[in-house]
Design an enzyme around this catalytic site. Sequence first.
Site, PDB file in Angstrom:
ATOM      1  N   ASP A  18      54.652  39.401 105.042  1.00 17.15           N
ATOM      2  CA  ASP A  18      54.252  40.800 104.938  1.00 17.15           C
ATOM      3  C   ASP A  18      55.514  41.624 105.083  1.00 17.15           C
ATOM      4  O   ASP A  18      56.383  41.307 105.903  1.00 17.15           O
ATOM      5  CB  ASP A  18      53.232  41.162 106.022  1.00 17.15           C
ATOM      6  N   LYS A  25      57.142  38.079  94.399  1.00 17.60           N
ATOM      7  CA  LYS A  25      57.514  37.545  95.719  1.00 17.60           C
ATOM      8  C   LYS A  25      57.659  36.031  95.651  1.00 17.60           C
ATOM      9  O   LYS A  25      58.591  35.458  96.207  1.00 17.60           O
ATOM     10  CB  LYS A  25      56.440  37.875  96.764  1.00 17.60           C
TER      11      LYS A  25
END
EC number: 3.6.1.66
Length: 181
Positions: A63, A10
């Site tokens: 998220d 990420k």
Amino acid sequence: MYFITSNEGKFREVREMASKYGIEIEWLKMEYIEPQGSSLEEIARLSAEMLAEKVEGEFVIEDSGLFVEALKGFPGPYSSYVFKTIGNEGILKLMEGVENRKAYFMAVVAYFDGKEVRTFTGKVEGEISREMRGTQGFGYDPIFLYGNKTFAEMATEEKNQVSHRRKAFEEFFRWLKENKI
């Protein structure tokens, strides 16, 4: 500004996007217990508020979740836990014999500027493949079909052109450029 995540994949994805806006992001590798919530936005906001008590200065967290229509949005906000427990194999097992393969990825970015939390959302529509394909990416990428390729069959740059994470972070980076920098 810090990007707080324990997921190096990420971080690399986001750092590459940020550089196009002239924004420097540092990785703050930090494990934290994610609060439970009924939506990604609620989880991201609660996480940012909790981290604001531990981290000085501005930071961003993200998220994301996979939402499968035939499974009534499952795994949704529980995507991380579900991936750790049943993984891609488990999702494919749940989808055996199911014709409706529609799914989407959603990402929520929560930014804390030292005073308050703001959230930004991105979404990409696709389908669940019938088998795992590809070796790029991470998480549910090998089973998420976008067009005729899974995210795991795409190079990072190709995936970043269409991903939910890109959409959420681009919304954030545009806002940041207009309001903060």
